[in-house]
Scaffold this active site. Sequence first.
Site, PDB file in Angstrom:
ATOM      1  N   CYS A 107       7.620  -6.415  -7.150  1.00 53.11           N
ATOM      2  CA  CYS A 107       9.081  -6.595  -7.145  1.00 53.11           C
ATOM      3  C   CYS A 107       9.679  -5.215  -6.912  1.00 53.11           C
ATOM      4  O   CYS A 107       9.241  -4.228  -7.530  1.00 53.11           O
ATOM      5  CB  CYS A 107       9.547  -7.161  -8.488  1.00 53.11           C
ATOM      6  N   CYS A 147      13.198  -7.119  -0.876  1.00 51.96           N
ATOM      7  CA  CYS A 147      13.032  -7.973  -2.050  1.00 51.96           C
ATOM      8  C   CYS A 147      11.791  -8.829  -1.824  1.00 51.96           C
ATOM      9  O   CYS A 147      11.711  -9.540  -0.823  1.00 51.96           O
ATOM     10  CB  CYS A 147      14.279  -8.859  -2.199  1.00 51.96           C
TER      11      CYS A 147
END
Length: 260
Positions: free
Chosen positions: A184, A75
Site C-alpha cells: 500500500c 494506489c
Amino acid sequence: MDKSTSPIGLFDSGIGGTSIWKEIHSLLPGENTIYLADSKNAPYGQKTKEEIIALSCKNTEYLLEKNCKLIVVACNTATTNAIKELREKYDVPFIGIEPAIKPAAIHTKTNAIGILATKGTLSSELFNKTISGFTGINVVEQVGYNLVSLIEEGKLESDAIKELLQKYLAPMIEANVDYLVLGCSHYPYLVPQIKEILPPHVKIIDSGEAVAKQTKKVLEADSMLNVSGLKTETLFYTNANPAVLKEILGNKYTVEQKDF
C-alpha cells in the site's frame, strides 16, 4: 501534438501516493506533476471493486482535464482493481503500482515472505494471479486494517499505529520471514515504526523506485520526456483537510483543497 511539457498526473486514495510521487520527482526532476489526494473517499481498501473503478475514473477524468500526458495510479488497491478498465476506457498511458512480490520471492533465503496490504489488494484477481506464480514459498498475508485511516488522520507516531503493527507483524516474525513487502503506498511512511518491531535482518521493500523507473521508460518510449529545461510546476490537490498532506510534504509545496 507535442505533449512533452504536459504534466504527469498521479492519484491515490489520499496522501500515501506521495511516497510514489517522491520517487518520480527524484528520478525525473524536469517533469511537471499534478497529484490528486482523494482523501474524502479513503480508504479504498474496504470498498467494492465497482466503487474503486468509479473513483478511479473520476480521478482520471479530473487529471485529463488538466492535460496530463501520463497517469500514475499511485494506489495498490486502485491498480489491482481498476487499471484494466482504465486502460480500456482512456487513451493515455497508465502506470500501475503492485506489491513487489517478485523480488522478495526471488531473493528470500528462508522461503517465507510477508505482505502487508489492504483488503482490496489482497482479495483482487490481479494480486492472486501474481502470487500463484510463486509456489513453495510461504507468503504470510496481512490486511492492514485501520492503518490508512490513522495515517490520513496524521497519527503516524501514535500508540494506536504501533499496537496495530505489533499485532500484524507478529505472525510474520513467527514464520521467519526475511522480506516484508509493503503493498500500500501509504505504508512506506510507517517504515521507522516497522523497523522497531521486525528483526534487523528483515528487508522491507515497496514499489516506489520500480514505478519511477517504469514511468521514465514509458515517457522515453513515447517521446514524451520533458527536455525543455523550463521551470517545473508541482501541484497538489486534496478534497479533504490539506493539513496532513502539507505536513507529509514538509510544508514545501502549496496544497489546494478542491472538490473532485
